[in-house]
Design a protein around this motif. Structure first.
Motif, PDB file in Angstrom:
ATOM      1  N   GLY A 132      44.004  32.312  33.299  1.00 39.83           N
ATOM      2  CA  GLY A 132      43.800  33.426  34.217  1.00 39.83           C
ATOM      3  C   GLY A 132      42.901  33.053  35.377  1.00 39.83           C
ATOM      4  N   THR A 133      41.862  32.258  35.104  1.00 37.49           N
ATOM      5  CA  THR A 133      40.976  31.796  36.174  1.00 37.49           C
ATOM      6  C   THR A 133      41.742  30.954  37.185  1.00 37.49           C
ATOM      7  OG1 THR A 133      39.055  31.797  34.696  1.00 37.49           O
ATOM      8  CG2 THR A 133      38.897  30.477  36.689  1.00 37.49           C
ATOM      9  N   ALA A 134      42.592  30.045  36.680  1.00 34.41           N
ATOM     10  CA  ALA A 134      43.372  29.181  37.562  1.00 34.41           C
ATOM     11  C   ALA A 134      44.351  29.990  38.415  1.00 34.41           C
ATOM     12  CB  ALA A 134      44.127  28.144  36.738  1.00 34.41           C
ATOM     13  N   LEU A 135      44.951  31.022  37.842  1.00 39.93           N
ATOM     14  CA  LEU A 135      45.929  31.818  38.573  1.00 39.93           C
ATOM     15  C   LEU A 135      45.273  32.746  39.599  1.00 39.93           C
ATOM     16  CD1 LEU A 135      48.346  32.784  35.649  1.00 39.93           C
ATOM     17  CD2 LEU A 135      48.821  31.212  37.535  1.00 39.93           C
ATOM     18  N   LEU A 136      44.112  33.289  39.251  1.00 43.02           N
ATOM     19  CA  LEU A 136      43.467  34.257  40.139  1.00 43.02           C
ATOM     20  C   LEU A 136      42.682  33.602  41.275  1.00 43.02           C
ATOM     21  CD1 LEU A 136      42.131  36.903  37.583  1.00 43.02           C
ATOM     22  CD2 LEU A 136      43.998  37.177  39.212  1.00 43.02           C
ATOM     23  N   THR A 137      42.273  32.363  41.092  1.00 40.38           N
ATOM     24  CA  THR A 137      41.458  31.710  42.120  1.00 40.38           C
ATOM     25  C   THR A 137      42.142  31.675  43.487  1.00 40.38           C
ATOM     26  OG1 THR A 137      40.246  30.370  40.503  1.00 40.38           O
ATOM     27  CG2 THR A 137      40.293  29.574  42.777  1.00 40.38           C
ATOM     28  N   PRO A 138      43.400  31.221  43.594  1.00 44.93           N
ATOM     29  CA  PRO A 138      44.036  31.243  44.925  1.00 44.93           C
ATOM     30  C   PRO A 138      44.234  32.655  45.472  1.00 44.93           C
ATOM     31  CG  PRO A 138      45.620  30.605  43.218  1.00 44.93           C
ATOM     32  CD  PRO A 138      44.274  30.579  42.593  1.00 44.93           C
ATOM     33  N   LEU A 139      44.437  33.636  44.591  1.00 42.10           N
ATOM     34  CA  LEU A 139      44.591  35.021  45.049  1.00 42.10           C
ATOM     35  C   LEU A 139      43.293  35.529  45.652  1.00 42.10           C
ATOM     36  CD1 LEU A 139      46.049  37.749  45.274  1.00 42.10           C
ATOM     37  CD2 LEU A 139      45.378  38.203  42.901  1.00 42.10           C
ATOM     38  N   PHE A 140      42.182  35.324  44.940  1.00 44.55           N
ATOM     39  CA  PHE A 140      40.886  35.772  45.462  1.00 44.55           C
ATOM     40  C   PHE A 140      40.507  35.011  46.726  1.00 44.55           C
ATOM     41  CE2 PHE A 140      39.282  37.307  41.039  1.00 44.55           C
ATOM     42  CZ  PHE A 140      40.124  38.394  41.138  1.00 44.55           C
ATOM     43  N   LYS A 141      40.902  33.728  46.784  1.00 46.35           N
ATOM     44  CA  LYS A 141      40.616  32.941  47.991  1.00 46.35           C
ATOM     45  C   LYS A 141      41.368  33.512  49.180  1.00 46.35           C
ATOM     46  CE  LYS A 141      40.156  28.490  47.600  1.00 46.35           C
ATOM     47  NZ  LYS A 141      38.799  28.227  48.190  1.00 46.35           N
ATOM     48  N   ALA A 142      42.635  33.883  48.976  1.00 48.79           N
ATOM     49  CA  ALA A 142      43.427  34.463  50.054  1.00 48.79           C
ATOM     50  C   ALA A 142      42.848  35.792  50.528  1.00 48.79           C
ATOM     51  CB  ALA A 142      44.873  34.656  49.595  1.00 48.79           C
ATOM     52  N   LEU A 143      42.232  36.526  49.611  1.00 48.37           N
ATOM     53  CA  LEU A 143      41.617  37.807  49.967  1.00 48.37           C
ATOM     54  C   LEU A 143      40.277  37.623  50.678  1.00 48.37           C
ATOM     55  CD1 LEU A 143      42.357  39.851  46.718  1.00 48.37           C
ATOM     56  CD2 LEU A 143      43.394  40.188  48.965  1.00 48.37           C
ATOM     57  N   GLY A 144      39.753  36.388  50.641  1.00 47.28           N
ATOM     58  CA  GLY A 144      38.492  36.122  51.323  1.00 47.28           C
ATOM     59  C   GLY A 144      37.270  36.308  50.463  1.00 47.28           C
ATOM     60  N   SER A 145      37.411  36.131  49.150  1.00 42.45           N
ATOM     61  CA  SER A 145      36.269  36.300  48.261  1.00 42.45           C
ATOM     62  C   SER A 145      35.232  35.200  48.492  1.00 42.45           C
ATOM     63  CB  SER A 145      36.723  36.288  46.796  1.00 42.45           C
ATOM     64  OG  SER A 145      35.683  36.704  45.944  1.00 42.45           O
ATOM     65  N   TYR A 146      34.034  35.466  48.031  1.00 43.17           N
ATOM     66  CA  TYR A 146      32.890  34.575  48.258  1.00 43.17           C
ATOM     67  C   TYR A 146      33.044  33.289  47.452  1.00 43.17           C
ATOM     68  CZ  TYR A 146      27.929  33.385  48.929  1.00 43.17           C
ATOM     69  OH  TYR A 146      26.754  32.776  49.275  1.00 43.17           O
ATOM     70  N   GLU A 147      32.646  32.151  48.063  1.00 46.82           N
ATOM     71  CA  GLU A 147      32.723  30.857  47.389  1.00 46.82           C
ATOM     72  C   GLU A 147      31.532  30.666  46.438  1.00 46.82           C
ATOM     73  OE1 GLU A 147      35.018  28.651  47.474  1.00 46.82           O
ATOM     74  OE2 GLU A 147      36.256  29.195  49.202  1.00 46.82           O
ATOM     75  N   PRO A 148      31.746  29.926  45.332  1.00 41.28           N
ATOM     76  CA  PRO A 148      33.005  29.327  44.878  1.00 41.28           C
ATOM     77  C   PRO A 148      33.907  30.392  44.248  1.00 41.28           C
ATOM     78  CG  PRO A 148      31.280  28.832  43.300  1.00 41.28           C
ATOM     79  CD  PRO A 148      30.614  29.569  44.438  1.00 41.28           C
ATOM     80  N   VAL A 149      35.131  30.435  44.721  1.00 43.48           N
ATOM     81  CA  VAL A 149      36.042  31.506  44.320  1.00 43.48           C
ATOM     82  C   VAL A 149      36.410  31.413  42.838  1.00 43.48           C
ATOM     83  CG1 VAL A 149      38.266  32.588  44.805  1.00 43.48           C
ATOM     84  CG2 VAL A 149      36.923  31.624  46.671  1.00 43.48           C
ATOM     85  N   TRP A 150      36.479  30.196  42.300  1.00 41.20           N
ATOM     86  CA  TRP A 150      36.832  30.060  40.885  1.00 41.20           C
ATOM     87  C   TRP A 150      35.833  30.790  39.993  1.00 41.20           C
ATOM     88  CZ3 TRP A 150      33.590  28.343  37.182  1.00 41.20           C
ATOM     89  CH2 TRP A 150      32.485  27.580  37.582  1.00 41.20           C
ATOM     90  N   ALA A 151      34.554  30.836  40.415  1.00 40.95           N
ATOM     91  CA  ALA A 151      33.531  31.520  39.627  1.00 40.95           C
ATOM     92  C   ALA A 151      33.794  33.021  39.587  1.00 40.95           C
ATOM     93  CB  ALA A 151      32.143  31.237  40.203  1.00 40.95           C
ATOM     94  N   ASP A 152      34.212  33.574  40.724  1.00 35.42           N
ATOM     95  CA  ASP A 152      34.554  34.999  40.785  1.00 35.42           C
ATOM     96  C   ASP A 152      35.734  35.294  39.862  1.00 35.42           C
ATOM     97  OD1 ASP A 152      33.914  37.483  41.747  1.00 35.42           O
ATOM     98  OD2 ASP A 152      35.067  37.296  43.598  1.00 35.42           O
ATOM     99  N   ALA A 153      36.735  34.380  39.865  1.00 38.80           N
ATOM    100  CA  ALA A 153      37.909  34.556  39.001  1.00 38.80           C
ATOM    101  C   ALA A 153      37.536  34.416  37.529  1.00 38.80           C
ATOM    102  CB  ALA A 153      38.981  33.534  39.374  1.00 38.80           C
ATOM    103  N   TRP A 154      36.645  33.481  37.219  1.00 46.61           N
ATOM    104  CA  TRP A 154      36.178  33.276  35.836  1.00 46.61           C
ATOM    105  C   TRP A 154      35.494  34.533  35.310  1.00 46.61           C
ATOM    106  CZ3 TRP A 154      36.173  29.306  32.158  1.00 46.61           C
ATOM    107  CH2 TRP A 154      35.211  29.397  31.141  1.00 46.61           C
ATOM    108  N   ILE A 155      34.638  35.117  36.139  1.00 44.15           N
ATOM    109  CA  ILE A 155      33.917  36.324  35.742  1.00 44.15           C
ATOM    110  C   ILE A 155      34.895  37.471  35.499  1.00 44.15           C
ATOM    111  CG2 ILE A 155      32.279  38.077  36.537  1.00 44.15           C
ATOM    112  CD1 ILE A 155      30.853  35.814  38.069  1.00 44.15           C
ATOM    113  N   PHE A 156      35.899  37.583  36.372  1.00 43.96           N
ATOM    114  CA  PHE A 156      36.889  38.649  36.206  1.00 43.96           C
ATOM    115  C   PHE A 156      37.632  38.498  34.887  1.00 43.96           C
ATOM    116  CE2 PHE A 156      41.068  40.512  36.532  1.00 43.96           C
ATOM    117  CZ  PHE A 156      40.851  41.716  37.173  1.00 43.96           C
ATOM    118  N   MET A 157      38.167  37.313  34.625  1.00 42.75           N
ATOM    119  CA  MET A 157      38.951  37.094  33.405  1.00 42.75           C
ATOM    120  C   MET A 157      38.083  37.228  32.163  1.00 42.75           C
ATOM    121  SD  MET A 157      42.132  36.846  33.789  1.00 42.75           S
ATOM    122  CE  MET A 157      42.360  36.476  32.039  1.00 42.75           C
TER     123      MET A 157
END
Length: 241
Positions: A132-157
């Motif tokens: 889920g982290t791997a799949l959401l990272t490019p989505l959050f990046k496209a939305l302009g989320s704060y870097e590092p985006v993978w961390a935001d995706a990890w927290i979400f999942m």
């Protein structure tokens, strides 16, 4: 009511050097802490209390949308508040149903009996967290989320899986929260959400405590089954370990 809402959205604690702390962020995290305490005690009210905190924190992490002084949007953090609300509704319903089924409608009783997840469920949680982290990272990046985006995706999942595990009564859900906190603290500090970052530090210690509390409850249940039957509980030895 309008004046209260205006105060709630505008109130902040300012520090020397231009720093500030939104009271919405503080209140949202306090509701979250109270919800975690209720979860550790296995109380149904933990779910609606948590939902209040989720609503407040959603307005914080979507700062530019709601006119917050902090110009940083954390889409993963904001999106997980919506996820929390949806999963919390499921957890609220599940705990109420479990309480009525096993303990009746007496007040003050625990709503769920902690148990270990099966090995397939454990493997599924780990796979879902990384995939889920791997799949959401490019989505959050496209939305302009704060870097590092993978961390935001990890927290979400991690938050999604931990909340679901709590609803199911799995002891392991506390450990997922620890994994979320380890990534969340540095991300929130770097983004300037200091109240949430400090609360994540506290949550880390609290979730470890919650894990051992639920673990002890589960072990006492195993012992009581063994004493009553003279044999280990087969559902525990086969399915839950």
């Amino acid at each position: 009511m309008t004046d209260i809402l205006r105060w709630l959205f505008d109130a902040k604690l300012e520090f020397a050097g231009g720093g500030f702390l939104l009271w919405r962020e503080v209140l949202g995290n306090l509701f979250g802490l109270l919800s975690a305490l209720g979860g550790m005690r296995r109380k149904v009210w933990a779910w609606p209390v948590g939902i209040v905190g989720n609503v407040l924190l959603f307005t914080v992490f979507m700062g530019t949308v709601f006119g917050a002084p902090n110009p940083v949007n954390l889409y993963g953090q904001a999106g997980r508040q919506i996820m929390f609300i949806l999963v919390s509704i499921y957890g609220w319903y599940s705990w109420q149903r479990a309480r009525k089924a096993s303990l009746g409608s007496e007040g003050g009783q625990a709503a769920v009996e902690p148990r270990w997840a099966s090995w397939p469920a454990r493997i599924g949680l780990v796979v879902a967290l990384f995939a889920g982290t791997a799949l959401l990272t490019p989505l959050f990046k496209a939305l302009g989320s704060y870097e590092p985006v993978w961390a935001d995706a990890w927290i979400f999942m991690g938050s999604l899986l931990a909340t679901y595990g709590m609803a199911r009564g799995w002891v392991e859900f506390w450990l997922i929260w620890v994994a979320v906190d380890l990534v969340g603290v540095p991300l929130l500090f770097s983004a300037g959400y200091y109240a949430s970052a400090f609360m994540y530090i506290f949550y880390g210690a609290f979730t470890l405590t919650g894990f051992f509390v639920w673990w002890r409850i589960q072990r006492r249940k195993d012992r009581s089954v063994s004493v009553e039957t003279g044999f280990p509980d087969p559902t525990v030895s086969i399915k839950d370990h």
